[in-house]
Design a protein around this motif. Structure first.
Motif, PDB file in Angstrom:
ATOM      1  N   ALA A  81      64.579  40.058  69.526  1.00  0.00           N
ATOM      2  CA  ALA A  81      63.306  40.478  69.449  1.00  0.00           C
ATOM      3  C   ALA A  81      62.947  41.804  68.713  1.00  0.00           C
ATOM      4  O   ALA A  81      64.085  42.794  68.802  1.00  0.00           O
ATOM      5  CB  ALA A  81      62.414  40.737  70.300  1.00  0.00           C
ATOM      6  N   GLY A  82      62.316  42.042  67.131  1.00  0.00           N
ATOM      7  CA  GLY A  82      62.353  43.202  66.433  1.00  0.00           C
ATOM      8  C   GLY A  82      61.108  42.921  66.500  1.00  0.00           C
ATOM      9  O   GLY A  82      60.344  42.218  66.113  1.00  0.00           O
ATOM     10  N   ALA A  83      60.973  44.067  67.165  1.00  0.00           N
ATOM     11  CA  ALA A  83      58.681  45.036  66.482  1.00  0.00           C
ATOM     12  C   ALA A  83      58.139  45.522  65.023  1.00  0.00           C
ATOM     13  O   ALA A  83      59.321  44.920  64.142  1.00  0.00           O
ATOM     14  CB  ALA A  83      59.021  46.206  67.258  1.00  0.00           C
ATOM     15  N   GLY A  84      57.737  44.635  64.079  1.00  0.00           N
ATOM     16  CA  GLY A  84      57.328  45.210  63.273  1.00  0.00           C
ATOM     17  C   GLY A  84      56.338  44.298  62.849  1.00  0.00           C
ATOM     18  O   GLY A  84      55.466  43.009  63.617  1.00  0.00           O
ATOM     19  N   ASP A  90      59.148  44.014  54.939  1.00  0.00           N
ATOM     20  CA  ASP A  90      60.676  43.794  55.587  1.00  0.00           C
ATOM     21  C   ASP A  90      60.581  42.578  56.411  1.00  0.00           C
ATOM     22  O   ASP A  90      61.441  42.151  57.550  1.00  0.00           O
ATOM     23  CB  ASP A  90      61.704  44.712  56.072  1.00  0.00           C
ATOM     24  CG  ASP A  90      60.418  45.048  57.578  1.00  0.00           C
ATOM     25  OD1 ASP A  90      59.363  45.218  57.322  1.00  0.00           O
ATOM     26  OD2 ASP A  90      61.403  46.047  58.323  1.00  0.00           O
ATOM     27  N   GLY A  91      59.299  42.260  56.762  1.00  0.00           N
ATOM     28  CA  GLY A  91      58.648  41.140  57.739  1.00  0.00           C
ATOM     29  C   GLY A  91      59.694  39.329  57.224  1.00  0.00           C
ATOM     30  O   GLY A  91      59.967  39.138  58.525  1.00  0.00           O
ATOM     31  N   ALA A  92      59.589  39.418  56.218  1.00  0.00           N
ATOM     32  CA  ALA A  92      60.138  37.671  56.067  1.00  0.00           C
ATOM     33  C   ALA A  92      61.628  37.804  56.581  1.00  0.00           C
ATOM     34  O   ALA A  92      62.725  36.908  57.230  1.00  0.00           O
ATOM     35  CB  ALA A  92      60.314  37.589  55.163  1.00  0.00           C
ATOM     36  N   ASP A  93      62.502  38.952  56.732  1.00  0.00           N
ATOM     37  CA  ASP A  93      64.228  39.185  56.615  1.00  0.00           C
ATOM     38  C   ASP A  93      64.220  39.052  58.259  1.00  0.00           C
ATOM     39  O   ASP A  93      64.861  38.402  59.044  1.00  0.00           O
ATOM     40  CB  ASP A  93      64.462  40.052  55.574  1.00  0.00           C
ATOM     41  CG  ASP A  93      64.647  40.243  54.738  1.00  0.00           C
ATOM     42  OD1 ASP A  93      64.989  39.259  54.114  1.00  0.00           O
ATOM     43  OD2 ASP A  93      64.752  40.903  53.914  1.00  0.00           O
ATOM     44  N   ALA A  94      63.254  39.806  58.723  1.00  0.00           N
ATOM     45  CA  ALA A  94      63.446  40.378  60.556  1.00  0.00           C
ATOM     46  C   ALA A  94      62.371  38.717  60.755  1.00  0.00           C
ATOM     47  O   ALA A  94      63.745  38.567  62.211  1.00  0.00           O
ATOM     48  CB  ALA A  94      62.365  41.161  60.508  1.00  0.00           C
ATOM     49  N   LEU A  95      62.108  37.893  60.116  1.00  0.00           N
ATOM     50  CA  LEU A  95      61.170  36.969  61.432  1.00  0.00           C
ATOM     51  C   LEU A  95      62.952  35.460  60.466  1.00  0.00           C
ATOM     52  O   LEU A  95      63.776  35.309  61.571  1.00  0.00           O
ATOM     53  CB  LEU A  95      60.435  35.711  59.968  1.00  0.00           C
ATOM     54  CG  LEU A  95      59.855  34.544  60.548  1.00  0.00           C
ATOM     55  CD1 LEU A  95      59.688  34.372  62.164  1.00  0.00           C
ATOM     56  CD2 LEU A  95      58.377  34.329  59.754  1.00  0.00           C
ATOM     57  N   ARG A  96      63.875  35.713  59.753  1.00  0.00           N
ATOM     58  CA  ARG A  96      64.916  34.821  59.500  1.00  0.00           C
ATOM     59  C   ARG A  96      66.166  34.662  60.339  1.00  0.00           C
ATOM     60  O   ARG A  96      66.049  33.893  61.291  1.00  0.00           O
ATOM     61  CB  ARG A  96      65.055  34.907  58.313  1.00  0.00           C
ATOM     62  CG  ARG A  96      64.348  34.110  57.201  1.00  0.00           C
ATOM     63  CD  ARG A  96      64.882  34.068  55.287  1.00  0.00           C
ATOM     64  NE  ARG A  96      63.838  33.795  54.350  1.00  0.00           N
ATOM     65  CZ  ARG A  96      62.759  34.804  53.497  1.00  0.00           C
ATOM     66  NH1 ARG A  96      63.414  36.236  53.855  1.00  0.00           N
ATOM     67  NH2 ARG A  96      62.892  34.013  53.025  1.00  0.00           N
TER      68      ARG A  96
END
Length: 232
Positions: A81-84, A90-96
């Motif tokens: 899990a990552g907050a943001g 950087d949302g797309a990279d975190a989602l991937r």
């Protein structure tokens, strides 16, 4: 599916909820418990068999499935899990990054261990999901996307494996008191409560378990007008 005399594989078993699944499986009389982690040396629970596994590596999952031919219960616990903010740069990279573990990790485990379970009489998968499957949150919106996808994947795998007699249990739960939720000032369930209720549901033959009151309230709110998931 009964835990007693089962051969269990738990992913992400080196700490938190995964370690508790392994511990309670032993306490309930499992014949053997494989505790999977990226770094198996980090598994400290006595009585388990540590194994190396990165669920995002399909080839590694396939190799482990070929090695562990006695497994009849797989607990897909590994998750990140990552907050943001979802729409941040950087949302797309975190989602991937989260999708690789939370969704494709379960898919890899399902694909390669389903034949193992079939050979052993059907067995079961337990997929650790979340109340976030149904209700997003600005700080954890990306995580919620992955858990909604994991819920749908769980339902699809259940349908795909129905004919071979494999039980697929989706575990929906709110915040659990583990390292993953450190820093969130919200009510949290203890891992032992989550695991005990999950195993009770598994042994009752359930397809889904709503572990806590918050999760039950959120699911009920899906039928409200306006639906709960549309509200702030």
């Amino acid at each position: 599916m009964h835990i007693q005399n089962a051969t269990v594989l738990v992913t992400g078993a080196n700490r938190g909820l995964g370690a508790e699944f392994a511990c309670q499986a032993l306490a309930r009389g499992a014949n053997k418990v494989y505790a999977a982690a990226r770094v198996p040396e980090s598994v400290t629970l006595e009585g388990v068999v540590p194994v190396r596994l990165d669920v995002t590596d399909a080839a590694a999952v396939a190799a482990l499935a070929a090695e562990l031919g006695d497994v009849d219960l797989v607990i897909n616990n590994a998750g990140v899990a990552g907050a943001g903010k979802l729409l941040a740069e950087d949302g797309a990279d975190a989602l991937r990054w989260m999708l690789e573990t939370n969704v494709f990790g379960i898919l890899n485990m399902s694909r390669h261990f389903a034949p193992v379970l079939q050979r052993n009489g059907g067995g079961a998968f337990v997929n650790v999901l979340s109340v976030a499957s149904w209700k997003s949150n600005p700080a954890l919106a990306g995580y919620a996307v992955t858990k909604a996808a994991a819920w749908s994947l769980t339902n699809g795998v259940r349908d795909a494996l129905r004919e071979q007699g494999t039980q697929v249990l989706g575990v929906h739960v709110g915040m659990i008191d583990t390292d993953l939720t450190r820093g969130f000032d919200l009510p949290k369930l203890s891992p032992d409560t989550v695991v005990a209720r999950s195993f009770a549901a598994l042994e009752a033959g359930a397809a889904e378990v709503l572990v806590d009151e918050i999760t039950r309230a959120v699911k009920q709110g899906l039928n409200a007008e306006p639906p709960l998931y549309t509200l702030a």
